[in-house]
Design an enzyme around this catalytic site. Structure first.
Site, PDB file in Angstrom:
ATOM      1  N   TYR A   1       0.827  -1.216   0.000  1.00 35.05           N
ATOM      2  CA  TYR A   1       0.000   0.000   0.000  1.00 35.05           C
ATOM      3  C   TYR A   1       0.860   1.264   0.000  1.00 35.05           C
ATOM      4  CZ  TYR A   1      -3.729   3.244   1.009  1.00 35.05           C
ATOM      5  OH  TYR A   1      -4.620   4.273   0.914  1.00 35.05           O
TER       6      TYR A   1
ATOM      7  N   ASP B   1      -8.607  20.642 -23.157  1.00 36.67           N
ATOM      8  CA  ASP B   1      -9.994  20.691 -22.619  1.00 36.67           C
ATOM      9  C   ASP B   1     -10.101  20.364 -21.142  1.00 36.67           C
ATOM     10  OD1 ASP B   1      -9.788  19.851 -25.278  1.00 36.67           O
ATOM     11  OD2 ASP B   1     -11.604  18.640 -25.209  1.00 36.67           O
TER      12      ASP B   1
ATOM     13  N   ALA C   1       2.501  16.321 -21.295  1.00 34.86           N
ATOM     14  CA  ALA C   1       2.053  15.012 -21.792  1.00 34.86           C
ATOM     15  C   ALA C   1       2.915  14.540 -22.963  1.00 34.86           C
ATOM     16  CB  ALA C   1       0.589  15.094 -22.216  1.00 34.86           C
TER      17      ALA C   1
HETATM   18  N1  F0G Z   1      -3.093  17.505 -21.378  1.00 39.06           N
HETATM   19  C1  F0G Z   1      -3.006  17.262 -22.698  1.00 39.06           C
HETATM   20  C2  F0G Z   1      -2.146  18.125 -23.552  1.00 39.06           C
HETATM   21  C3  F0G Z   1      -3.736  16.203 -23.255  1.00 39.06           C
HETATM   22  O1  F0G Z   1      -3.651  15.976 -24.567  1.00 39.06           O
HETATM   23  C4  F0G Z   1      -4.540  15.391 -22.420  1.00 39.06           C
HETATM   24  C5  F0G Z   1      -5.327  14.296 -22.965  1.00 39.06           C
HETATM   25  C6  F0G Z   1      -4.579  15.690 -21.045  1.00 39.06           C
HETATM   26  C7  F0G Z   1      -3.835  16.754 -20.561  1.00 39.06           C
HETATM   27  C8  F0G Z   1      -5.416  14.901 -20.088  1.00 39.06           C
HETATM   28  O2  F0G Z   1      -4.811  13.695 -19.820  1.00 39.06           O
HETATM   29  O3  F0G Z   1      -6.447  11.983 -20.635  1.00 39.06           O
HETATM   30  O4  F0G Z   1      -4.593  11.394 -19.057  1.00 39.06           O
HETATM   31  O5  F0G Z   1      -6.499  12.738 -18.270  1.00 39.06           O
HETATM   32  N2  F0G Z   1      -5.539  14.121 -24.188  1.00 39.06           N
HETATM   33  C9  F0G Z   1      -6.244  13.016 -24.820  1.00 39.06           C
HETATM   34  C10 F0G Z   1      -6.351  13.255 -26.304  1.00 39.06           C
HETATM   35  C11 F0G Z   1      -7.541  12.656 -24.170  1.00 39.06           C
HETATM   36  O6  F0G Z   1      -7.026  12.451 -26.980  1.00 39.06           O
HETATM   37  O7  F0G Z   1      -5.753  14.195 -26.813  1.00 39.06           O
HETATM   38  P1  F0G Z   1      -5.644  12.380 -19.437  1.00 39.06           P
END
Ligand code: F0G
Length: 461
Positions: free
Chosen positions: A76, A130, A220
């Site tokens: 854990y 988003d 990311a």
């Molecule tokens: N930031 C960026 C630049 C992203 O492209 C995404 C997710 C996230 C944050 C959120 O991350 O999905 O792990 O919670 N992008 C995906 C896409 C969903 O299809 O571009 P997450």
């Protein structure tokens, strides 16, 4: 068939495990579309031939990562895989504190909490993804996008179309007031995976420091961004992608990462930063919503897969091939005159639908119609980034449509071969030739919030 004289070297890996994919007939796909209310989110994945919906969580893991799963320590607290992840992240980013999260959006949520964002606060980005925007907005704070104007000119070639407009940022701070958080998204997903230069990150860092504003990278796709810097920013051409990534991180205060992209895993994320006070705040909240701070909503084995994925994604041979794949796809489409956002992005090619289907007005959802045609004729699934996802209704009932109407062809990492890409090129070229046959769509069920996931449509005409 597609001219494959363009350069695409063999990938720096070979195949050990395969996953069958299934071809369906156009007749079957027409029926599936009708049943799905013409919404590709409702189509069973097994009926998709080539799935370019997203590059998120869709990577193929390596044998080294799969082997790591067997070494999952499911204690854990303080499991050994946490320490492996921590040391890899510290090595790449140089940050002191590392907190795993179950994916990117939970990292965003924790940062909003830790920075006490509320309705008196303003945040700025090149372009918020988003979920980042949604997390900020539910905290009550404002989220402003300050990407450079070149980002909105699809055919314009610019090395770093993801850059933040630092002049606009300084003007805002001087004339409008305080900013509580700056986020630079690398690469800029909303703008077609366009990179941000190191010079831009350094300038944002200077402004942030001068005004004492926390500056985080939404990292990311940090490795893809680092590779673009190597290719396009002369000063860094002799640095390794890892060295460049370290410089990106050392010029910001922290990062939030969805490891589902450049972590080369199917689930996971993390936050890394230097500020101890923010770190403590994150840990307080963490225990309530994600779990104990050394596992962050993940199994020990998942932490190991991320640690190992991060060491693979930053390799130059991997990044070179990844980049070549996208370039290859772009060149193939360019030969047939297909309009897309130039230059080619790090993880996707975004079709410029206003030019592809100039006769369909945004009120008839041309980008959605294009994704439906891609599926109906060729079994390819892509993502709509247009008027279904982004149009907003004003208080007076008038619709405001997004500046860019895009269809994103996102390329999963280490998944598709050159033959698959040839199929995609041939399909899009064929569709482009027959574009006059594509008609607009009408929404027959609109759920309101995040409507693209559940709305139902019918074709017009
Ligand atoms: N930031 C960026 C630049 C992203 O492209 C995404 C997710 C996230 C944050 C959120 O991350 O999905 O792990 O919670 N992008 C995906 C896409 C969903 O299809 O571009 P997450």
């Amino acid at each position: 068939m597609t001219d494959i004289n363009q350069k695409l070297d063999p990938p720096p890996y070979k195949i050990k495990v395969v996953e069958p994919i299934k071809k369906t007939t156009r007749k079957e796909r027409k029926r599936l579309l009708e049943e799905a209310g013409y919404n590709f989110f409702n189509i069973a994945a097994e009926n998709i031939y080539i799935d370019l919906l997203t590059d998120s969580g869709t990577s193929a893991m390596s044998d080294y990562q799969w082997a790591g799963l067997m070494l999952g320590d499911e204690s854990y607290a303080q499991c050994k895989n946490f320490f492996n992840l921590q040391s890899v992240v510290q090595d790449i980013t140089g940050y002191k504190f590392v907190i795993p999260t179950h994916q990117g959006r939970s990292a965003e949520n924790l940062i909003c909490y830790a920075l006490n964002l509320d309705d008196t606060k303003v945040t700025v980005s090149n372009q918020f993804f988003d979920t980042t925007r949604a997390n900020i907005e539910i905290s009550g704070a404002k989220a402003y996008d300050f990407v450079i104007p070149e980002a909105f000119q699809p055919s314009l070639i610019h090395n770093f179309k993801g850059n933040l407009n630092t002049g606009a940022l300084e003007d805002y701070i001087q004339n409008e007031g305080d900013v509580s958080l700056i986020v630079v998204t690398v690469t800029n997903n909303a703008g077609g995976g366009q990179p941000v230069s190191l010079a831009n990150i350094i300038e944002v860092s200077r402004i942030a420091k001068m005004n004492k504003i926390p500056f985080f990278l939404d990292a990311a796709r940090f490795a893809e961004n680092a590779y673009f810097i190597k290719l396009r920013e002369k000063e860094y051409q002799n640095n390794s992608p890892k060295e460049i990534a370290s410089m990106m991180f050392s010029n910001s205060d922290g990062c939030m990462v969805s490891a589902k992209k450049d972590g080369l895993v199917n689930i996971g994320g993390f936050i890394a930063l230097n500020d101890e006070q923010i770190y403590r705040r994150i840990k307080e909240r963490m225990t309530v919503i994600e779990g104990f701070p050394t596992y962050g909503g993940l199994a020990g084995r998942d932490l190991e897969a991320i640690a190992r994925g991060l060491t693979e994604v930053i390799r130059e041979d991997y990044l070179e091939y990844r980049h070549q794949q996208l370039e290859y796809l772009g060149k193939g489409l360019e030969k047939g005159g297909v309009p897309f956002i130039k230059p080619v992005g790090g993880h996707s090619i975004n079709l410029d639908v206003k030019s592809f289907l100039p006769n369909i007005p945004q009120s008839e959802f041309p980008a959605w119609a294009l994704t439906i045609a891609l599926y109906e004729y060729y079994g390819i699934r892509a993502a709509e980034l247009g008027s279904v996802a982004f149009a907003r209704k004003q208080d007076d009932g008038k619709w405001i449509f997004p500046e860019l109407e895009q269809v994103r062809l996102a390329i999963p990492r280490r998944v598709y071969s050159q033959e698959h890409l040839n199929y995609v090129i041939d399909s899009v070229l064929d569709l482009y030739k027959h574009r006059a046959d594509i008609t607009g769509m009408k929404i027959v069920y609109d759920p309101g919030v995040l409507r693209h996931f559940t709305a139902r449509f019918s074709p017009l005409g």
